[in-house]
Design a protein around this motif. Structure first.
Motif, PDB file in Angstrom:
ATOM      1  N   GLU A  78       0.820  -1.199   0.000  1.00  0.00           N
ATOM      2  CA  GLU A  78       0.000   0.000   0.000  1.00  0.00           C
ATOM      3  C   GLU A  78       0.860   1.257   0.000  1.00  0.00           C
ATOM      4  O   GLU A  78       0.539   2.245  -0.659  1.00  0.00           O
ATOM      5  CB  GLU A  78      -0.942  -0.019   1.198  1.00  0.00           C
ATOM      6  N   ASP A 115      -5.614  -5.472  -3.992  1.00  0.00           N
ATOM      7  CA  ASP A 115      -6.433  -4.305  -3.687  1.00  0.00           C
ATOM      8  C   ASP A 115      -5.621  -3.181  -3.036  1.00  0.00           C
ATOM      9  O   ASP A 115      -6.181  -2.172  -2.609  1.00  0.00           O
ATOM     10  CB  ASP A 115      -7.586  -4.691  -2.748  1.00  0.00           C
ATOM     11  N   ALA A 118      -6.106   0.425  -4.542  1.00  0.00           N
ATOM     12  CA  ALA A 118      -7.443   0.958  -4.286  1.00  0.00           C
ATOM     13  C   ALA A 118      -7.577   1.396  -2.834  1.00  0.00           C
ATOM     14  O   ALA A 118      -8.129   2.463  -2.533  1.00  0.00           O
ATOM     15  CB  ALA A 118      -8.503  -0.097  -4.627  1.00  0.00           C
ATOM     16  N   ARG A 119      -7.047   0.577  -1.912  1.00  0.00           N
ATOM     17  CA  ARG A 119      -7.120   0.934  -0.488  1.00  0.00           C
ATOM     18  C   ARG A 119      -6.345   2.217  -0.205  1.00  0.00           C
ATOM     19  O   ARG A 119      -6.801   3.082   0.544  1.00  0.00           O
ATOM     20  CB  ARG A 119      -6.572  -0.217   0.361  1.00  0.00           C
ATOM     21  N   ASN A 121      -5.578   4.653  -2.375  1.00  0.00           N
ATOM     22  CA  ASN A 121      -6.201   5.799  -3.026  1.00  0.00           C
ATOM     23  C   ASN A 121      -7.491   6.233  -2.333  1.00  0.00           C
ATOM     24  O   ASN A 121      -7.875   7.399  -2.384  1.00  0.00           O
ATOM     25  CB  ASN A 121      -6.492   5.482  -4.496  1.00  0.00           C
ATOM     26  N   GLN A 122      -8.172   5.282  -1.683  1.00  0.00           N
ATOM     27  CA  GLN A 122      -9.391   5.623  -0.954  1.00  0.00           C
ATOM     28  C   GLN A 122      -9.092   6.376   0.340  1.00  0.00           C
ATOM     29  O   GLN A 122      -9.951   7.082   0.860  1.00  0.00           O
ATOM     30  CB  GLN A 122     -10.182   4.354  -0.613  1.00  0.00           C
ATOM     31  N   ARG A 123      -7.875   6.208   0.840  1.00  0.00           N
ATOM     32  CA  ARG A 123      -7.547   6.733   2.166  1.00  0.00           C
ATOM     33  C   ARG A 123      -6.642   7.956   2.173  1.00  0.00           C
ATOM     34  O   ARG A 123      -6.630   8.700   3.144  1.00  0.00           O
ATOM     35  CB  ARG A 123      -6.903   5.618   3.003  1.00  0.00           C
ATOM     36  N   HIS A 125      -4.779  11.263  -0.263  1.00  0.00           N
ATOM     37  CA  HIS A 125      -4.674  12.028  -1.509  1.00  0.00           C
ATOM     38  C   HIS A 125      -3.760  13.219  -1.274  1.00  0.00           C
ATOM     39  O   HIS A 125      -3.892  13.927  -0.268  1.00  0.00           O
ATOM     40  CB  HIS A 125      -6.051  12.521  -1.965  1.00  0.00           C
TER      41      HIS A 125
END
Length: 328
Positions: A78, A115, A118-119, A121-123, A125
């Motif tokens: 991640e 994943d 995605a994890r 980018n969701q958390r 920025h």
């Protein structure tokens, strides 16, 4: 071009396992007919790709056909996808290269870590530019980025106040600071810093320089930034601050100045007010900054700054008294 597209198709299938022709066409920006031909070409080349028919079908690779990264933990995977800066990379003309690199890494990850991007980018920025900065990168940023990548000496025409100067420079690196791009280059016997938006022209010389491998761009920038702040904040003001003033001081002045003031603060009095020394640029600039603290600060010295603050406070009080007067 087609070879690169075929490689991208394989990597997409490795990362997503099953994709329809329509999905591949969207990702590769080609027609579905081209996807069919590409799949046939891959199969003919020995890549074990096959098509599942019916609902939920699509193109797949035979199980086990992938290159894996071994030893990666979830935290490491991640974190890897947090390291890219898509906005600045695009500004420098590297968006396609970054996307391809991320796709290759994603394709090599084990299924349990697929994943990770995605994890991340969701958390998290990163929004690098400042709130009120100009939109879009400086016009010559990509030209300078190419010179940096290629270690090519360039001739710069640079705007300095009301004049332009010409410099022959060896571009070592680019730095994005609060939405502003800077070029660090070796010129005139030392490393110098140029704002990219003040570069009026870039002319590649066709000559290439030998980079000093011991040069640390990040370390150099930290030293330059600290020296710049110290050179700007060359005067001092003695002030009294309330507890609220101490809390909000960092929002009114440079962070370096706020830290120095906190370190120099004396013992609080019975009301919690403290006396400290604050680095400032000048009386004029300091007054505009310290007015933001309102009644939470009292300037004790220098006299020029204290008098300016007193005049501004008197004018403000008179303005509000006038506003309360009945019209007519």
């Amino acid at each position: 071009m087609r070879a690169a597209r075929l490689i991208s198709a394989v990597l997409l299938l490795q990362s997503r396992e099953t994709m329809t022709a329509a999905e591949l066409a969207r990702e590769l920006e080609v027609s579905e007919r081209t996807v069919y031909r590409d799949m046939e070409a891959l199969s003919a080349a020995g890549v074990p790709v096959y098509a599942d028919q019916g609902r939920g079908g699509g193109y797949r690779l035979v199980g086990g056909y992938r290159t894996r990264l071994t030893g990666l933990t979830r935290d490491e995977a991640e974190a890897l996808f947090l390291s890219g800066l898509p906005g600045p990379a695009g500004d420098m003309g590297r968006a396609d290269a970054l996307a391809a690199a991320e796709l290759k890494v994603l394709a090599a990850l084990p299924r349990a870590l697929r994943d990770a991007p995605a994890r991340a980018n969701q958390r998290f920025h990163l929004d690098a530019p400042g709130w009120f900065g100009e939109s879009g990168p400086p016009p010559l940023l990509r030209d300078l980025a190419r010179a940096v990548w290629d270690d090519e000496t360039v001739e710069l025409r640079y705007r300095r106040k009301d004049t332009e100067v010409t410099r022959t420079a060896e571009p070592y690196g680019l730095v994005l600071k609060n939405g502003t791009w800077y070029l660090v280059a070796r010129a005139g016997g030392g490393h110098r810093t140029y704002r990219v938006d003040r570069v009026a022209a870039v002319r590649p010389t066709g000559e290439f320089f030998r980079r000093d491998e011991e040069f640390d761009l990040a370390g150099h920038w930290r030293g330059q930034a600290a020296a710049f702040v110290r050179s700007v904040l060359r005067e001092e003001a003695t002030v009294r601050l309330s507890p609220a003033g101490m809390r909000i001081l960092r929002y009114a002045v440079e962070p370096y100045a706020a830290r120095q003031a906190a370190a120099a603060a004396g013992e609080p009095d019975e009301r919690g007010w403290v006396v400290t020394v604050l680095p400032v640029e000048s009386a004029l600039v300091a007054a505009s900054e310290l007015r933001r603290l309102g009644p939470e600060i009292e300037v004790l010295a220098p006299p020029e700054l204290r008098e300016r603050m007193a005049r501004d406070a008197a004018r403000l009080a008179e303005l509000y008294r006038a506003a309360d007067r009945p019209a007519g």
